[in-house]
Scaffold this motif. Sequence first.
Motif, short mmCIF file in Angstrom:
data_model
loop_
_atom_site.label_atom_id
_atom_site.label_comp_id
_atom_site.label_asym_id
_atom_site.label_seq_id
_atom_site.Cartn_x
_atom_site.Cartn_y
_atom_site.Cartn_z
N ILE A 165 -9.17 -10.58 1.77
CA ILE A 165 -9.05 -11.65 2.72
C ILE A 165 -10.60 -12.29 2.72
O ILE A 165 -11.46 -11.88 3.01
CB ILE A 165 -8.79 -11.13 4.17
CG1 ILE A 165 -7.63 -10.56 4.27
CG2 ILE A 165 -8.79 -12.31 5.25
CD1 ILE A 165 -7.38 -9.74 5.51
N ILE A 166 -10.40 -13.74 2.29
CA ILE A 166 -11.52 -14.44 2.16
C ILE A 166 -11.82 -15.25 3.35
O ILE A 166 -13.03 -15.12 4.12
CB ILE A 166 -11.32 -15.41 1.14
CG1 ILE A 166 -11.11 -14.67 -0.41
CG2 ILE A 166 -12.69 -16.37 0.94
CD1 ILE A 166 -11.19 -15.61 -1.50
N ASP A 167 -10.72 -16.02 3.84
CA ASP A 167 -10.97 -16.53 5.30
C ASP A 167 -10.16 -16.05 6.16
O ASP A 167 -8.75 -15.74 6.29
CB ASP A 167 -10.17 -18.15 5.00
CG ASP A 167 -10.89 -18.83 4.12
OD1 ASP A 167 -12.37 -18.76 4.08
OD2 ASP A 167 -10.55 -19.80 3.39
N ARG A 168 -10.93 -15.48 7.17
CA ARG A 168 -10.29 -14.47 8.17
C ARG A 168 -9.42 -15.20 9.04
O ARG A 168 -9.73 -16.26 9.59
CB ARG A 168 -11.39 -13.70 8.83
CG ARG A 168 -10.75 -12.80 10.07
CD ARG A 168 -11.89 -11.94 10.43
NE ARG A 168 -11.19 -11.08 11.71
CZ ARG A 168 -12.06 -9.87 11.87
NH1 ARG A 168 -12.95 -9.67 11.36
NH2 ARG A 168 -11.40 -9.32 12.80
N ASP A 169 -7.94 -14.75 9.30
CA ASP A 169 -7.42 -15.15 10.60
C ASP A 169 -7.54 -14.57 11.86
O ASP A 169 -7.26 -13.34 11.92
CB ASP A 169 -5.92 -15.08 9.99
CG ASP A 169 -4.92 -15.53 10.77
OD1 ASP A 169 -5.27 -16.02 11.79
OD2 ASP A 169 -3.79 -15.85 10.36
N THR A 192 -15.83 -5.82 13.27
CA THR A 192 -17.15 -6.35 12.69
C THR A 192 -16.59 -7.27 11.30
O THR A 192 -17.53 -7.88 11.00
CB THR A 192 -17.98 -5.33 12.26
OG1 THR A 192 -17.12 -4.47 11.36
CG2 THR A 192 -18.35 -4.56 13.51
N TYR A 193 -15.43 -7.09 10.86
CA TYR A 193 -14.86 -7.77 9.74
C TYR A 193 -15.48 -7.10 8.42
O TYR A 193 -14.86 -6.70 7.64
CB TYR A 193 -15.00 -9.42 9.77
CG TYR A 193 -14.58 -9.95 8.42
CD1 TYR A 193 -13.38 -9.83 8.02
CD2 TYR A 193 -15.33 -10.87 7.83
CE1 TYR A 193 -12.80 -10.30 6.87
CE2 TYR A 193 -14.82 -11.64 6.85
CZ TYR A 193 -13.68 -11.26 6.17
OH TYR A 193 -13.36 -11.95 5.08
N ARG A 194 -16.62 -7.03 8.21
CA ARG A 194 -17.28 -6.31 7.22
C ARG A 194 -17.92 -5.06 7.56
O ARG A 194 -18.21 -4.74 8.70
CB ARG A 194 -18.44 -7.26 6.76
CG ARG A 194 -18.12 -8.56 6.02
CD ARG A 194 -17.10 -8.39 4.81
NE ARG A 194 -16.87 -9.65 4.18
CZ ARG A 194 -16.12 -9.78 3.16
NH1 ARG A 194 -15.68 -8.56 2.74
NH2 ARG A 194 -15.85 -10.91 2.79
N PHE A 195 -17.89 -4.10 6.85
CA PHE A 195 -18.28 -2.88 7.00
C PHE A 195 -19.77 -2.88 7.11
O PHE A 195 -20.58 -3.13 6.01
CB PHE A 195 -17.74 -1.72 5.93
CG PHE A 195 -18.04 -0.16 6.53
CD1 PHE A 195 -17.29 0.44 7.16
CD2 PHE A 195 -19.47 0.08 5.90
CE1 PHE A 195 -17.49 1.71 7.43
CE2 PHE A 195 -19.69 1.59 5.83
CZ PHE A 195 -18.49 2.22 6.65
N ASN A 196 -20.48 -2.29 8.38
CA ASN A 196 -22.00 -2.37 8.29
C ASN A 196 -22.58 -1.02 8.26
O ASN A 196 -23.60 -0.92 9.01
CB ASN A 196 -22.23 -3.19 9.77
CG ASN A 196 -21.85 -4.63 9.60
OD1 ASN A 196 -21.71 -5.31 8.27
ND2 ASN A 196 -21.24 -5.03 10.73
N GLY A 197 -21.91 -0.01 7.77
CA GLY A 197 -22.31 1.33 7.96
C GLY A 197 -23.22 2.01 6.98
O GLY A 197 -23.74 3.09 7.21
N GLY A 198 -23.37 1.41 6.00
CA GLY A 198 -24.19 1.61 4.96
C GLY A 198 -23.46 2.49 3.97
O GLY A 198 -22.29 2.96 4.13
N PHE A 199 -24.35 3.12 3.06
CA PHE A 199 -23.63 3.88 1.76
C PHE A 199 -23.02 5.11 2.21
O PHE A 199 -22.05 5.41 1.88
CB PHE A 199 -24.45 4.04 0.88
CG PHE A 199 -24.20 4.78 -0.57
CD1 PHE A 199 -23.67 3.97 -1.61
CD2 PHE A 199 -24.46 6.28 -0.61
CE1 PHE A 199 -22.96 4.89 -2.67
CE2 PHE A 199 -23.80 6.91 -1.64
CZ PHE A 199 -23.31 6.22 -2.85
N VAL A 200 -23.81 5.99 2.94
CA VAL A 200 -23.28 7.27 3.14
C VAL A 200 -22.03 7.18 4.21
O VAL A 200 -21.10 7.95 3.96
CB VAL A 200 -24.54 8.05 4.14
CG1 VAL A 200 -23.76 9.44 4.45
CG2 VAL A 200 -25.64 8.33 3.03
#
Length: 366
Positions: free
Chosen positions: A21-25, A97-105
């Motif tokens: 999804i590029i443009d979020r609905d 949050t739409y994007r995952f912001n938790g980091g690598f682990v």
Amino acid sequence: MNESIYNDTKTKNILDLESTIIDRDENLAKIEIATLAIIFLVTVLGNGTVLLALWTRRRYAGRKKLSRMYFFILHLSIADLITAFLSVLPQLGWEVTYRFNGGFVLCKIVKYGQTLGPYLSSYILMATAIDRHQAICFPLTYCSWTSRRSKVMVWLAWAASLIFCIPQLTIFSYQEVSPGVYDCWATFPQPWGAKTYVTWYGISVFIIPLLVLIITYSCICREIWRSSPGELGVRHRQSYQPKPAVNKRIPLISRAKINTVKQTVAVIVMHIVCSTPFISAQLWATWDPHAYESPFLDGSAFTILTLLYSLNSCVNPWIYLAFNRELPRLLLRHYTASSKHYRSTGTGNSTSNSSGLVETTSDLHR
């Protein structure tokens, strides 16, 4: 080479819907968040009630040891709670949050946990089906089928689930999906990586358990069908006898065992109904080269359909409570009692009032 793999994966990742999804609905996002929140709350409430009922039965009703069927129900409820806390809840936060912001682990941990619940639920259902098949179709040998064997099957289900989730750790990682934007994303070797993994996942988590369930319960239904005429004939003859027959035939399959089969079949049907659309859609999107040209794949119907993959986790506990009427009765009787007399009698004597509740289902859990 790595750049080519990354670009191809970005356009053909079917395991993470948000990545396409590029443009979020925003309207669709609100529906997703509401759906996930309802599934999470109902799942936790239902399975928490089942676990509380099992604990109350063991602590206050004089039942210090879980029967085999309750042992399977215990682990199925645990699997559903794992689905709620490790799959539904992280996905709910991800949608917010739409994007995952938790980091690598955390990306690795979340993706590992999101498949653990479905694997565990499928394999414990297989173990339950094998145990019921042994009890119904081979009742004489089932007497020597110790509870330890049932526990071994459950621990094998846990081990297989933990092992089969390991590929998630290598496939998903915290990547830069666009300049300055990071997300938890999958990377597959091209051109066979995505097809191999999605096919393997569909076979291991759904098709193989489905075949085992169909075979075992077909044998169970056939055995019940074969035993029914003999049982009915015995009852018919007994109705015309003034005195009980000395050498009367005892039915091999009790009503309680048939009730257990009905309960398990209900759980399996919900598992199939909820899993089939998701697995079918994933396989179709992987193998059909023109799938991404279909508006259905990027539409709201497909998105909501995939969210309902966890729906059986919030339905299962209510099936357990409906077919095991001892559990809700025990909860109501214990926690609505005006005094501690019930608790003391239930704890001190296993043949007290609480045994009256258990008596109707005692054969069900052998």
